[in-house]
Each structure stands twice: as structure tokens, then as C-alpha cells.
Write an enzyme that holds these catalytic residues in place. Structure first.
Site, mmCIF file in Angstrom:
data_model
loop_
_atom_site.group_PDB
_atom_site.id
_atom_site.type_symbol
_atom_site.label_atom_id
_atom_site.label_comp_id
_atom_site.label_asym_id
_atom_site.label_seq_id
_atom_site.Cartn_x
_atom_site.Cartn_y
_atom_site.Cartn_z
ATOM 1 C CG ASP A 1 4.356 -7.133 1.107
ATOM 2 O OD1 ASP A 1 4.380 -6.903 -0.121
ATOM 3 O OD2 ASP A 1 4.895 -6.387 1.940
ATOM 4 C CE LYS B 1 3.078 -6.964 5.390
ATOM 5 N NZ LYS B 1 3.270 -5.566 4.923
ATOM 6 C CE LYS C 1 7.320 -8.030 4.169
ATOM 7 N NZ LYS C 1 7.033 -6.795 3.408
ATOM 8 C CB SER D 1 4.677 -7.466 8.696
ATOM 9 O OG SER D 1 5.313 -7.830 7.490
ATOM 10 C CD GLU E 1 1.775 -4.614 1.331
ATOM 11 O OE1 GLU E 1 2.386 -3.557 1.540
ATOM 12 O OE2 GLU E 1 1.504 -5.436 2.233
ATOM 13 C CE LYS F 1 5.100 0.030 3.881
ATOM 14 N NZ LYS F 1 6.031 -0.885 3.177
ATOM 15 C CG ASP G 1 4.237 -0.748 0.047
ATOM 16 O OD1 ASP G 1 4.622 0.436 0.018
ATOM 17 O OD2 ASP G 1 4.693 -1.559 0.878
#
Length: 369
Positions: free
Chosen positions: A188, A161, A163, A135, A213, A262, A238
Site C-alpha cells: 500500500d 500488507k 506500507k 496491515s 494499493e 471503507k 482506496d
């Protein structure tokens, strides 16, 4: 097993690289460690709350308060036969999921050590190696992000991934596709957009993303369902999934096609197991997200991600992705094929390096009967 003492530590470990999301930037990993003592054994868990309430409402300060004042007093002197009994002990304490998860993880570690089995086996894990991705946060320039991606692809990570936030989205993804072709890629948003931004996600639909996400609000299911109906790319939730029943509702509403599990966000490993099973029964794949955990929290996540319905690469990068030195030995290492091996030693499967824990400790207290 009878819990004889609980030790809390607040630690702060510098990150190798700053990590920026749509809601903030971190340069130091701050969290709490929980150490539980029972029957001559010690078990470890992590509370991966941040210094500020940006990912969710918890912070290291609120978690310490709730642990010290409400959870630890119930656990001291408590006798348990299986760690799955813990959620019932604290069910009337509203939310504070990360605080609860840290204690429960320590109890699972104790239980598995007493039984002489790895945590993955106790949870029902079947995978011996876990496919992992990396990430990457928001960078100062697109070129800098592309260089970071290239470095991690060379190291062997199977999925990237990135952001995103308003103004750092479609053109960033376009540049990644131009540079690296059809790599496994997902984005994400960490709740940075609203339904009015749907055209942005319709534009992202053209880039063959693995998933998008948490594009909308952290407490939303309804607008996510509206957005998912307009996209071919799967939405993954998430922050919106804070209870196993949230997963069921999201699936039934059509709010997503993938769920990020998570265990700390859900309140512990028991809740994560229930969420996994709900998704598996409905043929909805899950994957294991991360919260910049130290090796203590990462070890629990690795065990969890060995369950059969974890079908997408996890955010369980090697220790050297985040830290100059982790607080476990051996460190989490990336295999040449882009996987991480699930440990087979009892409990978490790693040794806690107490000298390093002490080095990074900023606050400590032991609670005894």
C-alpha cells in the site's frame, strides 16, 4: 424512530505500536464517537478521522465542527424508518464523509437493536466468518519489519500488507519473499508515487503480489489506468474512491481490478453497499480496509465485510493488534484459522464499555432537542 439526542466524544487511545505510512506516523488513535438516542435505545458510530488531514481532508476538529453546526441540528427531532434515509437528509453538505458516516452508523445500530437483528443481516451479509489480514507500517529497519511479519504469521493472519514509500519498496518486498516465500502479500503506497515511478511497480510485478494499493494520487483515475495497463498485478484503489460512482468510473476506465471499501471514506454504510453492488455487478472483487478504528468502527466494518463480494482478506485485525484494551466487549478476536467471527447479537453485536470510553475521552458534548 425519533432521534432525541446526539452525544459526541473525542477520544484518544494509545496504540500498542506506532503506525507509519508514506504520509505520517501515529502513536495515538484519535477519533470521534457518535452516540444517538431514540425510543429508549442508544446507537454508536465512529468518525475515524485523524488529528491531521493526511489520509483525507477531514480531521477530528473539522468533523466536530461539521457535526455540531450542520449535521446534528438536522438529525435532532428527525424521525426515520430506515437508516438508508439519512444520506438524503445531508446530501447537500459537500463531502465530510467521515462525519456523515459516524452518524449513519449510529442510526443503523439503533435500527437493528429495535428490530432485534444483527447489523450484518440488515446489510445483507452472508458470511459467518471473515478472512482477515494485518496491515504493517513502515519500520526503522527491514529486519524489524520481518520480525513483525513473523509474529503475525504465527498468530494466524492469512495475509500480510506492508506500507511502502519511495526508497522503501522493491528491496523490502524482495526481503519479505526471501524470508517467507509465497505468503499472501500486498503493498500500500497511500498515493506516494507518480506515473514516472512506473518502473518501480514493474519491478514489483515480479513478486506475485495480491495487489498494489493506491500507488498514485488520491484524486486520480486516469494515470492509474495507464499504470494498470503496464502491470499484471492488480491495482486496488482506496483514496480515489470517495463515491459509488467513482467505483463505476474506475472500472470502466481500467484504473483498477480491485477496490478497497471503507465505509467511512465513502460517507457511510449506505454508500458502501452501493459501491459493493456496483463492483459485484461487474465481477470486480472488493475487500474491507481499516482506519485504525476502535471496536465501535471495527464492529460496523465486520458487519459490512460479511457481504458476498468481499472476496479478499480484510484489514480487520483483532483488538489486541492495536490496543492494550479496546472499548468493546468481547474484544474482536482472531480465530485459529485466520478468520474473525461475525457477531449475531442485535446491532453492532458488541457491548460498549462506557468506563473505558470515559477513560479515553478528551472532549464531550450532548446535543438535545
Amino acid at each position: 424512530m425519533r432521534v432525541e439526542a446526539i452525544e459526541l466524544r473525542q477520544i484518544a487511545i494509545p496504540l500498542l505500536f506506532p503506525f507509519e505510512t508514506s504520509f505520517g506516523r501515529e502513536e495515538v488513535k484519535t477519533c470521534l464517537l457518535v452516540r444517538a438516542y431514540a425510543d429508549g435505545l442508544t446507537g454508536w458510530g465512529e468518525v475515524p478521522a485523524s488529528a491531521a488531514p493526511l489520509y483525507n481532508e477531514e480531521t477530528v476538529g473539522t468533523a466536530w465542527h461539521v457535526l455540531e453546526s450542520f449535521i446534528v441540528p438536522r438529525v435532532l427531532g428527525w424521525t426515520f424508518h430506515h437508516p438508508s434515509e439519512f444520506p438524503s437528509l445531508v446530501k447537500d453538505i459537500r463531502r465530510h464523509h467521515m462525519a456523515k458516516a459516524g452518524v449513519e452508523a449510529a442510526l443503523w445500530d439503533l435500527f437493528c437493536q429495535a428490530e432485534g437483528i444483527p447489523l450484518s443481516r440488515a446489510l445483507g451479509g452472508v458470511q459467518k466468518e471473515i478472512a482477515v489480514g494485518v496491515s504493517l507500517g513502515i519500520e526503522g529497519t527491514v529486519d524489524r519489519l520481518l520480525r513483525r511479519i513473523e509474529d503475525f504469521l504465527v498468530k494466524g493472519y492469512r495475509r500480510i500488507k506492508v506500507k511502502i514509500k519511495p526508497g522503501w519498496d522493491v528491496e523490502v518486498v524482495r526481503a519479505i519473499r526471501r524470508a517467507f516465500g509465497e505468503i499472501l502479500l500486498q503493498v500500500d503506497a497511500n498515493s506516494a508515487y507518480t506515473l514516472e515511478d512506473a518502473p518501480i511497480f514493474e519491478a514489483l510485478d515480479a513478486f506475485n503480489l495480491l495487489l498494489i494499493e493506491q500507488p498514485l494520487a488520491e484524486d486520480d483515475l486516469v494515470d492509474h489506468a495507464k499504470l494498470q495497463a503496464r502491470l499484471s498485478t492488480p491495482i486496488c484503489l482506496d483514496e480515489s474512491i470517495v463515491h459509488p460512482e467513482d467505483a463505476r468510473k474506475a472500472i470502466e476506465l481500467g484504473s483498477c481490478r480491485v477496490i478497497n471499501i471503507k465505509q467511512a471514506r465513502l460517507g457511510g454504510l449506505s454508500a458502501a453497499l452501493r459501491t459493493h453492488d456496483i463492483c459485484r455487478e461487474r465481477n470486480v472483487p472488493v475487500w474491507c480496509g481499516g482506519l485504525l478504528e476502535t471496536g465501535v468502527g471495527r464492529a460496523a466494518n465486520i458487519a459490512l465485510a460479511s457481504l458476498p463480494n468481499f472476496r479478499l482478506p480484510a484489514d480487520l485485525s483483532a483488538s489486541d493488534r492495536y490496543f492494550e484494551e479496546d472499548i468493546i466487549e468481547p474484544p474482536v478476536r482472531l480465530n485459529p484459522d485466520g478468520t474473525i467471527t461475525v457477531p449475531t447479537a442485535p446491532g453492532l453485536g458488541f457491548q460498549i464499555v462506557e468506563e473505558r470510553v470515559e477513560k479515553y475521552t478528551t472532549r464531550r458534548e450532548v446535543f438535545r432537542l
